[in-house]
Design a protein around this motif. Structure first.
Motif, short mmCIF file in Angstrom:
data_model
loop_
_atom_site.label_atom_id
_atom_site.label_comp_id
_atom_site.label_asym_id
_atom_site.label_seq_id
_atom_site.Cartn_x
_atom_site.Cartn_y
_atom_site.Cartn_z
N MET A 9 0.83 -1.20 0.00
CA MET A 9 0.00 0.00 0.00
C MET A 9 0.87 1.25 0.00
SD MET A 9 -2.87 1.29 -0.14
CE MET A 9 -2.94 3.04 -0.25
N CYS A 13 1.33 4.37 -2.71
CA CYS A 13 1.26 5.79 -2.40
C CYS A 13 2.32 6.56 -3.15
CB CYS A 13 1.49 6.03 -0.92
SG CYS A 13 0.06 5.67 0.05
N LEU A 70 -12.12 4.50 -7.27
CA LEU A 70 -12.50 5.79 -6.69
C LEU A 70 -11.72 6.83 -7.45
CD1 LEU A 70 -12.43 5.25 -2.84
CD2 LEU A 70 -14.31 6.21 -4.16
N PHE A 72 -10.94 10.74 -8.31
CA PHE A 72 -11.03 12.10 -7.77
C PHE A 72 -10.41 13.10 -8.75
CE2 PHE A 72 -10.52 9.17 -4.24
CZ PHE A 72 -11.56 9.50 -3.41
N PRO A 73 -11.20 13.62 -9.67
CA PRO A 73 -10.66 14.68 -10.51
C PRO A 73 -10.71 16.01 -9.75
CG PRO A 73 -12.81 13.95 -11.31
CD PRO A 73 -12.59 13.32 -9.99
N SER A 74 -9.81 16.88 -10.11
CA SER A 74 -9.75 18.16 -9.43
C SER A 74 -9.39 19.22 -10.47
CB SER A 74 -8.69 18.06 -8.34
OG SER A 74 -8.55 19.28 -7.69
N ASN A 90 -15.00 19.52 -5.66
CA ASN A 90 -14.41 18.18 -5.71
C ASN A 90 -15.48 17.12 -5.55
OD1 ASN A 90 -11.67 18.80 -6.09
ND2 ASN A 90 -11.46 19.32 -3.93
N LEU A 398 -6.78 11.65 -9.61
CA LEU A 398 -6.24 10.47 -8.97
C LEU A 398 -7.32 9.42 -8.94
CD1 LEU A 398 -3.84 9.33 -7.17
CD2 LEU A 398 -5.29 9.93 -5.25
N VAL A 400 -7.93 5.39 -7.40
CA VAL A 400 -7.45 4.17 -6.76
C VAL A 400 -8.50 3.11 -7.01
CG1 VAL A 400 -5.96 5.16 -5.00
CG2 VAL A 400 -8.41 4.97 -4.57
N TYR B 9 -6.64 3.04 4.12
CA TYR B 9 -5.45 3.80 3.71
C TYR B 9 -5.67 4.43 2.34
CZ TYR B 9 -2.50 2.17 7.54
OH TYR B 9 -1.95 1.96 8.75
N ILE B 10 -6.26 3.65 1.46
CA ILE B 10 -6.50 4.16 0.10
C ILE B 10 -7.41 5.38 0.18
CG2 ILE B 10 -7.64 3.66 -2.10
CD1 ILE B 10 -6.70 0.73 -1.71
N GLY B 13 -5.56 8.39 1.54
CA GLY B 13 -4.65 8.97 0.55
C GLY B 13 -5.41 9.77 -0.49
N ALA B 14 -6.52 9.19 -0.92
CA ALA B 14 -7.33 9.86 -1.94
C ALA B 14 -7.90 11.15 -1.40
CB ALA B 14 -8.46 8.92 -2.38
N TYR B 15 -8.29 11.13 -0.14
CA TYR B 15 -8.86 12.33 0.46
C TYR B 15 -7.82 13.44 0.52
CZ TYR B 15 -10.60 15.63 3.84
OH TYR B 15 -10.98 16.78 4.45
N PHE B 17 -5.31 13.79 -1.39
CA PHE B 17 -5.07 14.29 -2.75
C PHE B 17 -6.17 15.26 -3.17
CE2 PHE B 17 -6.02 14.20 -7.22
CZ PHE B 17 -4.81 14.56 -7.75
N SER B 18 -7.39 14.84 -2.93
CA SER B 18 -8.51 15.62 -3.45
C SER B 18 -8.61 16.98 -2.76
CB SER B 18 -9.81 14.86 -3.30
OG SER B 18 -10.10 14.71 -1.92
N SER B 19 -8.01 17.11 -1.60
CA SER B 19 -8.09 18.39 -0.91
C SER B 19 -7.09 19.40 -1.46
CB SER B 19 -7.88 18.19 0.59
OG SER B 19 -6.61 17.63 0.80
#
Lengths: 422, 448
Positions: A9, A13, A70, A72-74, A90, A398, A400, B9-10, B13-15, B17-19
């Motif tokens: 994991m 990252c 999941l 997450f475009p930004s 977001n 991003l 995942v 964890y995923i 990490g995604a959270y 990033f999205s912030s």
């Protein structure tokens, strides 16, 4: 085992990466493939080949495969000269895929895929400067694809399937009309869409070399009797925006031609390269045909004039042992949108992305896949010809992903790096 | 189960990033060679925020100098004081409130249609706010170039809009009011009324000292030069805007010249009547015909009647019901009088004078190293139409979306576009990076 997963994991990252493809195409159709830069036309290794290359089924064992991402475009926008950066709201998206395939006979395989190859979602903060162009868009599509593959020779197969697509389209924008209370009028178009198409593929699997070609047909998504709702319309203009109005439109999800190659450099090490050419030219305009027309509500078409676009993808897989595989990849994806036509519904540009992936076997039948993708849409400054919106868009994304595989016939592979029994 | 933990964890990490959003960088506002610490705006109704035929608090809050001051504040700009009116319907200087869109019943129908009318209720009194001066916004509706340097203009029988905020009525001038703030930067948009008051009255020949006329270029030049010279003396930098052509605004372009639409039968009847009256130069045809107007221009025989042509402008002040139901512009006794028409020669006279004014303004701008805002070209671009972030606007009355209901002054959205023209010129001239106004945040015309 636990520790190992956490370690992997952490690795994810740091390598973190992957992508969704040009236009409103989503490049997230299989976890192992995402890990390798979303390659898979010339390298069939699981049931996701139903999407990547239906012919590949002939060389994949019967299995079920399900995964979810999941995403997450930004996106940010800087209006030229405004001194203020606007961040799109977001959102998280969950493109998914389900694949299953069984061997019917020595030469014949049947498979069914359910996946989400196209979609897009943008939401801007309320009252933003482009509110009269777009506040929100949400396009979704789910393809259902029953597929057959035929092994014509020891090392060669062909395959094909029909595509039944279901979807949804939602658009919201403000209308530059104010009522006496100072409220701004707004419009919402919301409708269900459907369309049909097909997939064809051919696959050659040598000892080391894999070659594939695939064609995804265009799917014309038609919306019939979508609801056109208008709110806060001043009384004086009410007759221009009739109640209970509906609309009809169509959104072409373009055809695509792909070629792929894979090569086993070593028993445990495979590299793959894919090339996609998407016929975006079919998306030349977006028009809405309203049931009731008025002088303010005409069936005008808005030009898109997309251009055909290429993508190139590379990936590698290292099978550490029978239990564990690690992957990495990268891609470059050309935008179909011309200068002067970029708009808030899809602030697109050429993209680059990197990806990583991991697979671990949990038992004889179960294995798990993980993927991560990071992509960067090159910042793009220009003036939209139709709306006058003048500024710079930039997007990062991003994703995942997590997938589970279940083999219908368990294998007797030996565990190489860990003697522990599952 | 460890997969659960993984997912956590995923997700985490995604959270994270999205912030964090893509790192687009905006320019920071800078004043360049200019100093915005004390900004003064001097001008006429267009500077005051006048709209919908009156000066109101709403108009002042949406005036372009206020928008500029808000942007200057990001680059060293200081307080910007505005001689605010009390809230209400505003005042046109003669005790009438502003116009609003409402339901009016036309003469030829019993069902109401949408149209401009005076706001319900009384006009807002012109409150005296002199005690809180000096003000940074010296916008005086009606002011011509030379009015700005006349002290009589601030007296109680001068201009009520200046009278209400100046230091010493009868002594102060617009110029002296502007200088009280000791400006480091100024905008001046003045001179429109030197042609406009004459034009909006239909270019009626002046009958006395007080009736509107076209200011001669010598007076115009002297007054404008004196203004700029005085304002620049202390080293202040500034921007000067030129004067839009009258043909660009809805006041002059809304009523079509060929508003008389006839059937063949009607045309025949009219032709018989006109022939009987020996008015043989006038003939009527089926379809649209030019309105019957009195051509008063120099050289024409007094009272000479003719059809309007595409070269003539019919003013928005022409009573619509009289055109529709009162035989105005058709009946030989009801030809449109001079005050409702800018005929071709009058129009050309005014256009030529405005061109001369604009030459003078350009010369002054060069001589004093000012930012020159070409408002004439900009307002002209409204005639084909412009688009701003999906909002289409043009020079049409009401539906065009940029002008207020008086057909001359912009609405808030139009004033925001004007503010941006000033900012672009100022940035360009003084190497400043003042950010532009977000036009989409300002109101257009409000509908009932």
């Amino acid at each position: 085992m636990k520790q190992k997963y956490i370690l992997s994991m952490l690795l994810l990252c740091c390598l973190g990466t992957t992508a969704w493809a040009g236009g409103f195409k989503i490049g997230l159709q299989g976890q192992k493939q995402i890990g390798m830069g979303h390659t898979g036309i010339g390298f069939a290794q699981d049931a996701a080949t139903i999407y990547f290359n239906p012919a590949g089924m002939s060389f994949v064992k019967s299995q079920l495969n399900g995964s979810v991402n999941l995403l997450f475009p930004s996106t940010s926008f800087l209006q030229k000269g405004s001194g203020q950066v606007i961040n799109a709201v977001n959102q998280a998206f969950t493109p998914f895929s389900l694949y299953g395939q069984v061997k019917l006979s020595k030469h014949l395989n049947f498979g069914l895929g359910v996946y989400t190859p196209f979609g897009s979602g943008m939401m801007y903060p309320s009252g933003w400067t482009g509110r009269y162009i777009l506040n929100r868009i949400d396009l979704q599509s789910v393809y259902i694809q029953p597929t057959l593959s035929i092994r014509l020779a020891e090392r060669f197969s062909i395959g094909g399937g029909f595509v039944f697509s279901q979807g949804n389209m939602l658009l919201q924008k403000d209308i530059p009309l104010q009522n006496a209370n100072g409220q701004v009028a707004n419009a919402e178009l919301n409708g269900k869409a459907n369309g049909i198409g097909y997939n064809l593929g051919a696959y050659y699997k040598g000892c080391r070399l894999g070659l594939g070609a695939v064609y995804h047909s265009k799917v014309n998504m038609k919306v019939h009797n979508g609801l056109a709702t208008f709110n806060n319309i001043p009384q004086a203009a009410a007759s221009s925006f009739p109640l209970d109005n509906t609309f009809t439109t169509s959104l072409p999800l373009p055809s695509e031609l792909g070629f792929g190659l894979s090569y086993k450099l070593h028993e445990k090490f495979v590299v793959a390269i894919d090339y996609n050419y998407t016929f975006w030219k079919s998306f030349d305009s977006l028009g809405f045909d309203y049931k009731y027309n008025t002088a303010s509500l005409t069936d005008a078409k808005s030009p898109r004039l997309y251009e055909n676009a290429s993508a190139i993808r590379i990936g590698a897989q290292w099978r550490v042992c029978d239990d564990i595989a690690l992957r990495a990849g990268a891609f470059y994806d050309q935008t179909p949108i011309k200068d002067g036509y970029v708009n808030p519904e899809l602030p697109d540009n050429n993209k680059t992305g990197i990806t990583a992936g991991f697979s671990g076997r949990l038992s004889n039948r179960f294995s798990v896949d993980l993927s991560a993708l990071y992509e960067s849409v090159k910042e793009r400054a220009q003036t939209n010809i139709e709306t006058g919106l003048d500024g710079t868009f930039k997007t990062k994304a991003l994703s995942v992903g997590f997938g589970l595989n279940y083999k219908l016939h368990g294998c007797s592979c030996k565990s190489c790096c860990n003697k522990k029994k599952y | 189960m460890n997969i659960l933990k993984l997912t956590t964890y995923i997700g985490l990490g995604a959270y994270l990033f999205s912030s964090c959003s893509p790192n687009l960088k905006a320019d920071t506002a800078s004043s360049g060679d200019a100093d915005f610490s004390r900004y003064v705006a001097i001008g006429n109704s267009l500077t005051s925020g006048y709209a919908d035929g009156a000066l109101s608090l709403y108009g002042q809050e949406n005036s372009f100098p206020k928008m500029l001051a808000e942007k200057f504040a990001e680059a060293g700009g200081g307080e910007f004081k505005i001689p605010y009116m009390d809230a209400g319907n505003g005042n046109d200087g003669q005790g009438h409130p502003k116009r609003v869109l409402g339901y009016v019943i036309p003469c030829n129908s019993s069902s109401p249609t949408i149209g401009p009318k005076l706001a319900n209720g009384t006009a807002t009194p012109l409150n005296n706010v002199a005690a809180n001066g000096p003000y940074n916004l010296v916008g005086v509706p009606g002011a011509r170039s030379y009015d700005a340097i006349l002290s009589i203009y601030s007296s109680s029988f001068g201009n009520p809009f200046l009278n209400r905020f100046c230091k010493t009525p009868g002594v102060s001038t617009m110029l002296s009011e502007a200088l009280r703030s000791n400006p480091t930067f100024y905008t001046m948009w003045l001179g429109n009324n030197d042609a406009l008051l004459y034009a909006t009255g239909g270019a009626v020949a002046p009958t006395g000292f007080l009736s509107p006329s076209l200011t001669d270029t010598t007076t115009f030049g002297l007054a404008m030069r004196l203004m700029i010279d005085s304002l620049s003396k202390t080293g202040a930098k500034g921007a000067i805007a030129n004067i839009p052509d009258v043909t660009s605004v809805p006041y002059f372009t809304t009523i079509p010249w060929n508003a008389v639409v006839l059937t063949q039968g009607k045309a025949d009847t009219l032709n018989a009547i006109f022939a009987g009256a020996n008015l043989t130069n006038i003939t009527w045809n089926a379809g649209p015909n030019g309105l019957l107007i009195v051509d008063s221009s120099e050289g024409a025989i007094n009272g000479f009647m003719r059809h309007a042509t595409a070269e003539d402008l019919i003013l928005i002040t022409t009573p619509g019901d009289s055109l529709t139901c009162g035989q105005w512009g058709v009946n030989p006794y009801k030809a449109l009088r001079d005050q409702y028409v800018l005929d071709k020669n009058e129009k050309i006279e005014i256009q030529e004078r405005i061109a001369q004014y604009n030459d003078i303004i350009k010369t002054i701008a060069n001589a004093y190293n000012l930012a020159h805002v070409d408002m004439n070209s900009y307002i002209k671009s409204f005639v084909p139409g412009i688009i701003y972030n999906g909002i289409s606007m043009n020079a049409k009355y009401i539906t065009g979306g940029a002008f207020s209901l008086d057909g001359i002054h912009p609405n808030p959205r139009g004033y925001a576009l004007i503010a941006n023209e000033f900012i672009k010129s100022i940035n360009n001239k003084f190497k400043a990076t003042i950010s532009l106004v977000d036009v989409s945040q300002y109101n257009g015309i409000v509908f009932p």
